[in-house]
Write an enzyme that holds these catalytic residues in place. Structure first.
Site, PDB file in Angstrom:
ATOM      1  N   THR A 172       0.828  -1.198   0.000  1.00 32.20           N
ATOM      2  CA  THR A 172       0.000   0.000   0.000  1.00 32.20           C
ATOM      3  C   THR A 172       0.868   1.256   0.000  1.00 32.20           C
ATOM      4  O   THR A 172       1.915   1.283   0.634  1.00 32.20           O
ATOM      5  CB  THR A 172      -0.880   0.003   1.264  1.00 32.20           C
ATOM      6  OG1 THR A 172      -1.707  -1.163   1.256  1.00 32.20           O
ATOM      7  CG2 THR A 172      -1.747   1.240   1.353  1.00 32.20           C
ATOM      8  N   ARG A 200     -13.066  -8.664  -1.746  1.00 31.89           N
ATOM      9  CA  ARG A 200     -12.461  -8.266  -0.479  1.00 31.89           C
ATOM     10  C   ARG A 200     -12.002  -6.810  -0.514  1.00 31.89           C
ATOM     11  O   ARG A 200     -11.430  -6.336  -1.484  1.00 31.89           O
ATOM     12  CB  ARG A 200     -11.261  -9.183  -0.177  1.00 31.89           C
ATOM     13  CG  ARG A 200     -10.495  -8.838   1.109  1.00 31.89           C
ATOM     14  CD  ARG A 200      -9.290  -7.966   0.876  1.00 31.89           C
ATOM     15  NE  ARG A 200      -8.489  -7.790   2.112  1.00 31.89           N
ATOM     16  CZ  ARG A 200      -7.474  -6.938   2.230  1.00 31.89           C
ATOM     17  NH1 ARG A 200      -7.110  -6.212   1.176  1.00 31.89           N
ATOM     18  NH2 ARG A 200      -6.818  -6.835   3.363  1.00 31.89           N
ATOM     19  N   VAL A 201     -12.254  -6.081   0.564  1.00 37.30           N
ATOM     20  CA  VAL A 201     -11.798  -4.707   0.732  1.00 37.30           C
ATOM     21  C   VAL A 201     -11.045  -4.616   2.049  1.00 37.30           C
ATOM     22  O   VAL A 201     -11.510  -5.118   3.076  1.00 37.30           O
ATOM     23  CB  VAL A 201     -12.988  -3.719   0.740  1.00 37.30           C
ATOM     24  CG1 VAL A 201     -12.502  -2.298   1.017  1.00 37.30           C
ATOM     25  CG2 VAL A 201     -13.751  -3.783  -0.582  1.00 37.30           C
ATOM     26  N   GLY A 202      -9.866  -3.996   2.017  1.00 37.84           N
ATOM     27  CA  GLY A 202      -9.079  -3.839   3.226  1.00 37.84           C
ATOM     28  C   GLY A 202      -9.330  -2.510   3.913  1.00 37.84           C
ATOM     29  O   GLY A 202     -10.359  -1.861   3.719  1.00 37.84           O
ATOM     30  N   ASP A 203      -8.347  -2.068   4.681  1.00 41.50           N
ATOM     31  CA  ASP A 203      -8.524  -0.865   5.493  1.00 41.50           C
ATOM     32  C   ASP A 203      -8.287   0.434   4.732  1.00 41.50           C
ATOM     33  O   ASP A 203      -8.775   1.488   5.138  1.00 41.50           O
ATOM     34  CB  ASP A 203      -7.582  -0.911   6.697  1.00 41.50           C
ATOM     35  CG  ASP A 203      -6.110  -0.883   6.274  1.00 41.50           C
ATOM     36  OD1 ASP A 203      -5.712  -1.762   5.482  1.00 41.50           O
ATOM     37  OD2 ASP A 203      -5.365  -0.005   6.731  1.00 41.50           O
ATOM     38  N   THR A 223      -0.553   0.997   6.457  1.00 40.96           N
ATOM     39  CA  THR A 223      -0.264  -0.112   5.558  1.00 40.96           C
ATOM     40  C   THR A 223      -0.058  -1.361   6.396  1.00 40.96           C
ATOM     41  O   THR A 223       0.562  -1.318   7.450  1.00 40.96           O
ATOM     42  CB  THR A 223       0.985   0.162   4.697  1.00 40.96           C
ATOM     43  OG1 THR A 223       1.283  -1.009   3.915  1.00 40.96           O
ATOM     44  CG2 THR A 223       2.206   0.519   5.541  1.00 40.96           C
ATOM     45  N   GLY A 224      -0.603  -2.477   5.937  1.00 40.33           N
ATOM     46  CA  GLY A 224      -0.428  -3.700   6.712  1.00 40.33           C
ATOM     47  C   GLY A 224      -1.537  -4.696   6.461  1.00 40.33           C
ATOM     48  O   GLY A 224      -2.234  -4.647   5.443  1.00 40.33           O
TER      49      GLY A 224
END
Length: 307
Positions: A172, A200-203, A223-224
Site C-alpha cells: 500500500t 475483499r476490501v481492506g482498510d 499499511t499492513g
C-alpha cells in the site's frame, strides 16, 4: 501562518530486508519515494494545501510498479486488478474513497473526485468506474496496471494453496501532510493482497481505519494486514489518543500499532500533526518511507535499522 510544513510518505511494510530486495529493487524504490516527496513538497513549498500535496505524492507512487497500487498492483484470485483508495482533508474532515475499481489510472484522484464532486464518501466497483468516466478521470487498461512480477506472485500463491500474499509485503502507498497553515490531510492507495477473493476490501479506503485526517489531532495513513487495521480502527484511534488524551504522535502511533500486533496483525503507519511534527511506527522488518519538511532535505528509508 506556520512555516513548519511537512510531508511523510510510505510505500508499504512487511518482510522487507536486505536479503529480500535486489540492489535494483532497492534503488528503484528509493528513487520513486524521492520523486513522490519532490511532488508533494513542490505543492507545500508554494503555500499549497496539504490535500493537494498528498494527492500529488500518492499519484507518483501509484504510477511506479515498485509498489502495490495502480500500476504494479497485485492481482485477485481471478487475475484481475481491484484498486482501493481514500483521501481526507483535516480542515473539515471531508473525505472520498473508492474500492474495487479497475479503470482509473490514479485511484487517489478518483477518490478526490468523490470527495469534491459527489454527496458520498465511498463508491465501489462498477459504479465507481462509471463515476470516474463521468468525471473525466484518466483511464487505463490491464496493459498499464499488470506487470509480470504480479502474475508470477499469483501463480506462486496458487501453487502453495495459501491465500496470503506470498511475499508478505503490504505494498500500500500513502501520504500525510501538514501545510504552512497548519492543516493536515491523508491519502492512501492500494491493490490489496495477492489472490484476494469475493470483492475483499481492506482498510485503505475505510475512513478511520487506513486513512484519517483531523486538524484537531493528526493525519494518518496505514499499511499492513488490513483486516486487523479495520478491527483496531487504526487511523481514528491514533487521532483520538492525540486529541482526547493529549498523547504525543509517537506514543499514540506506537500504542495503536501494539494493539494491532496484539490482535495478530502487522504493518505500519505514518502520522503528522497540525504543528508540523511527524512520525512513523511499524512492527515489520521494514517499511518504504520518506519525509521532507520546510528547511530540511528529503530523506528516504526502507529497513528498520535506518531509523
Amino acid at each position: 501562518m506556520s512555516t513548519n510544513w511537512t510531508l511523510v510518505i510510505h510505500g508499504g511494510a512487511g518482510i522487507i530486508n536486505r536479503g529480500v530486495l535486489t540492489p535494483e529493487q532497492d534503488e528503484g524504490a528509493r528513487a520513486a519515494l524521492t520523486r513522490a516527496l519532490e511532488a508533494g513538497a513542490a505543492v507545500l513549498a508554494n503555500d499549497g494545501a496539504s490535500i493537494d500535496a498528498v494527492e500529488a505524492a500518492v499519484r507518483v507512487l501509484e504510477d511506479d510498479p515498485h509498489f502495490n497500487s495502480a500500476r504494479g498492483a497485485v492481482l485477485t484470485f481471478e487475475g484481475k486488478v481491484e484498486l482501493d483508495a481514500a483521501i481526507m482533508d483535516g480542515r473539515d474532515r471531508s473525505a472520498g474513497a473508492v474500492a474495487g475499481v479497475s479503470t482509473a489510472r490514479n485511484p487517489v484522484t478518483l477518490a478526490r473526485a468523490v470527495k469534491d464532486h459527489s454527496p458520498h464518501v465511498l463508491l465501489t466497483g462498477a459504479g465507481a468506474d462509471t463515476f470516474a468516466r463521468e468525471q473525466s478521470i484518466e483511464q487505463a487498461g490491464e496493459d498499464w496496471f499488470v506487470v509480470p512480477e504480479r502474475r508470477a506472485q499469483l501463480a506462486a500463491m496458487k501453487e502453495s494453496a495459501d491465500w496470503f500474499d506470498v511475499d508478505m509485503k503490504y505494498g500500500t502507498v500513502g501520504a500525510v501532510a501538514c501545510d504552512a497553515h497548519g492543516h493536515v490531510a491523508a491519502a492512501t492507495s492500494t491493490g490489496g493482497v495477492t489472490g484476494k477473493r469475493w470483492g475483499r476490501v481492506g482498510d485503505s479506503p475505510l475512513i478511520g481505519a487506513g486513512t484519517y485526517a483531523d486538524d484537531r489531532a493528526c493525519a494518518v495513513s496505514a499499511t499492513g494486514s488490513g483486516e486487523f487495521f479495520i478491527r483496531e480502527s487504526v487511523g481514528h484511534e491514533i487521532g483520538a489518543r492525540v486529541r482526547m488524551l493529549g498523547e504525543p504522535l509517537q506514543a499514540a502511533a506506537d500504542a495503536v500499532m501494539a494493539g494491532v500486533k496484539a490482535l495478530g496483525g502487522s504493518g505500519g503507519v505514518i502520522v503528522t500533526g497540525p504543528a508540523g511534527d511527524a512520525v512513523w511506527s511499524f512492527t515489520t522488518e521494514g517499511m518504504y518511507r520518506g519525509q521532507v519538511s520546510a528547511g530540511a532535505p528529503p530523506r528516504v528509508a526502507i529497513y528498520a535499522d535506518e531509523g
